[in-house]
Design an enzyme around this catalytic site. Sequence first.
Site, PDB file in Angstrom:
ATOM      1  N   SER A 199       0.814  -1.218   0.000  1.00 16.04           N
ATOM      2  CA  SER A 199       0.000   0.000   0.000  1.00 16.04           C
ATOM      3  C   SER A 199       0.846   1.265   0.000  1.00 16.04           C
ATOM      4  O   SER A 199       0.368   2.324   0.419  1.00 16.04           O
ATOM      5  CB  SER A 199      -0.962   0.001   1.207  1.00 16.04           C
ATOM      6  N   ARG A 200       2.077   1.147  -0.468  1.00 14.70           N
ATOM      7  CA  ARG A 200       3.018   2.270  -0.522  1.00 14.70           C
ATOM      8  C   ARG A 200       3.331   2.850   0.860  1.00 14.70           C
ATOM      9  O   ARG A 200       3.768   3.991   0.978  1.00 14.70           O
ATOM     10  CB  ARG A 200       2.487   3.382  -1.449  1.00 14.70           C
ATOM     11  N   LEU A 201       3.118   2.044   1.893  1.00 13.89           N
ATOM     12  CA  LEU A 201       3.463   2.467   3.259  1.00 13.89           C
ATOM     13  C   LEU A 201       4.859   1.944   3.585  1.00 13.89           C
ATOM     14  O   LEU A 201       5.047   1.095   4.458  1.00 13.89           O
ATOM     15  CB  LEU A 201       2.410   1.945   4.248  1.00 13.89           C
TER      16      LEU A 201
END
Length: 252
Positions: free
Chosen positions: A224-226
């Site tokens: 989640s691009r975290l």
Amino acid sequence: MALHSANVDNKLIFAPAGKEAHGQAEQFTKGVLTRSDLDPNSPIRQFHKWFASAQRSGRVTHPETCCLSTASLPSGRVSSRMVYLKELDTQGFVIYSNFGTSKKSQDLATNSWASLTFWWEELERQVRVEGRASRLSHEESQTYFDTRVRGSRIGAWSSRQSQVLKPSGDGTDREDDDGRKMLDKWVEETETRFAGEDIIPVPDFWGGLRIIPESVEFWQGRQSRLHDRFVYDKKTSTKDGVQDWTLERLSP
């Protein structure tokens, strides 16, 4: 019915996903990075650890490949190019190049700040280095220069890096010569100059550049691009003058 529909008629490229023309990008799932995974005191040692891991993985073809960025003052115009990391020592990161006529040499003449970015896609890892650049000594550069194949040493002497190569003659032979013949002529002249010589001196305009880091960021891709991001920032101890580093987690 979709809540949002993008008008992509005027876009040549829109949301590419690997081999697909468009779609959702793949998730990063190959690793996790926590503070306990990192060397608490030295980004140089931590980089060496990650670099060795990339080499051993068998999946990263050229882990030494990196993007060198420089900026010219007073314009602030930035230029970037792919180079090879050739040395790592306790002071910093070393690359070799032409520093006589190249764009990077022009930038560095007005602004000593530079950055390196390493991207190891197969491991979903990135390292960003920011610091001041300084030239290596002639002797240090000669030591590396001697390891290069002869053709590369001849090429270093021959190329006026970034200068315009013009077609020969009156321009009527442009279909046969787009400027390459000028470079070939320079190479021939250098071959003649060093004919029969095994030892070729390193040119004064060519050599090593060491980026002495002020900041080094280690990045591990996450879902989640975290992503996990940790940055070392250099500080100087007021007690004994010994350089030290802070280490902080950054928001993705």
